[in-house]
Design an enzyme around this catalytic site. Structure first.
Site, mmCIF file in Angstrom:
data_model
loop_
_atom_site.group_PDB
_atom_site.id
_atom_site.type_symbol
_atom_site.label_atom_id
_atom_site.label_comp_id
_atom_site.label_asym_id
_atom_site.label_seq_id
_atom_site.Cartn_x
_atom_site.Cartn_y
_atom_site.Cartn_z
ATOM 1 C CE LYS A 14 -3.035 2.875 2.626
ATOM 2 N NZ LYS A 14 -3.632 3.173 3.938
ATOM 3 N N GLY B 17 -10.554 8.396 6.300
ATOM 4 C CA GLY B 17 -11.501 9.466 6.572
ATOM 5 C C GLY B 17 -12.872 9.014 7.041
#
Lengths: 258, 86
Positions: free
Chosen positions: A100, A188
């Site tokens: 990632k 988020g």
């Protein structure tokens, strides 16, 4: 839902919820929360081993790499060189070529440095990495990452750890319409409805850490997120009704008393 | 008796025996090789080379492994009490 697995670079995943392993109070809680989330993919960071206190336990004692797909990240990297260095170390420490990729641009927002991200992604793809890039909600950058050879892109919903939810659903929707590889909404998310919304928009998966680990009851929140992602996916596939300004009666008028 | 040399491991000065390999260092530190990555003077080593790479005075060794991670900001950290003005 039958046959609704998510396939990324030839690997099939049952759960569309990816989870981070940071910020838990201990490894036991990490393990319980991840089990409750039903996730197949878990992200980890790469850091120095504590050489003075060897009593410290290892995360992988709690997360069986045979059961979970371990997705190392380059969290904390603010330039291309560091991101490359950590990616290569992750591959050397781990079990696969998955990474990632995060190249951060600013400490306060942790927003991605997309120019650095594209540069690092190009190099890593050439080196045979399976690069899952953490990017902005910018469709053009997302397309560039796909063109480079990233098998999925991970646009943010809001700043990492902010819990603000999906701040720009329209950009995410454009990304989902434009981009032909899996889209994983990353970062988020604050609560279950945020995850459901991401999936209803058409995300292929959602990745989160703080929303679960920072909740008052992380294990209960992990379970909530499992259902939210599942419900959002079902709703997306079912196809929602269009929004209309005025009412449409559900019950027939015919047969009413005169 | 073999002479000691000074190396740096994860940023800390440390003595090891002349002729010791990276593998020897890991065993001395009781670190399981299958879960770590080792960088020797900025070169990432292949695990199968740990026992073939001997350490020289002044070598910089970094030993890393996986830890819990998502984002680098602590839960208690900045932004915790930020409330969005809707």
């Amino acid at each position: 839902m039958q046959n609704d697995g998510l396939i990324i670079a030839g690997r099939e995943f049952t759960s569309r919820l990816f989870v981070g392993t940071g910020k838990y109070k201990d490894f036991a809680e990490t393990k319980k929360a991840i089990e409750a989330s039903g996730a197949d993919v878990v992200t980890v960071a790469v850091r120095r081993v504590n050489i003075t206190d060897r009593s410290k336990e290892n995360l992988l004692d709690y997360l069986d790499p045979k059961k979970y797909t371990i997705l190392p990240n380059t969290a904390g990297c603010y330039n291309v060189e560091d991101a490359l260095r950590y990616s290569r170390l992750a591959r050397a420490a781990g079990v696969s070529d998955l990474i990632k990729l995060e190249v951060l641009g600013d400490e306060r927002t942790l927003f991605p440095d997309t120019a650095g991200l594209i540069e690092a992604a190009k190099i890593l793809v050439k080196e045979g990495f399976i690069v899952l890039p953490y990017t902005n909600d910018d469709p053009i950058v997302a397309q560039k990452l796909v063109d480079i050879g990233c098998p999925a892109v991970m646009p943010l919903a809001a700043p990492i750890g902010s819990g603000l939810g999906i701040r720009n659903p329209y950009n995410l929707k454009i990304i989902m319409e434009m981009i032909k590889v899996p889209i994983i909404v990353d970062a988020g998310v604050g609560t279950a409805s945020d995850a459901a919304l991401a999936m209803e928009l058409g995300a292929d998966a959602v990745l989160m850490n703080t929303a679960i680990a920072g909740a008052q009851d992380p294990i209960a929140m992990a379970e909530a997120m499992k259902y939210a992602v599942y419900a959002g996916r079902l709703a997306y596939k079912a196809g929602r009704i269009p929004r209309k300004l005025y009412a449409t009666a559900s019950s027939p008028i015919e047969g009413m008393l005169q | 008796m073999a002479k000691a040399i000074q190396i740096q491991v994860n940023g800390e000065q440390r003595d090891c025996l002349t002729g010791a390999t990276v593998g020897d260092l890991l065993r001395e530190l009781a670190i399981k090789t299958e879960r770590v990555a080792v960088e020797l003077n900025l070169e990432v080593l292949d695990r199968k080379d740990f026992d073939h790479r001997s350490l020289k005075p002044g070598d910089r060794v970094e030993i890393l492994s996986f830890i819990g991670g998502g984002a680098p900001v602590d839960v208690q950290g900045k932004g915790k009490d930020f409330v969005h003005a809707e």
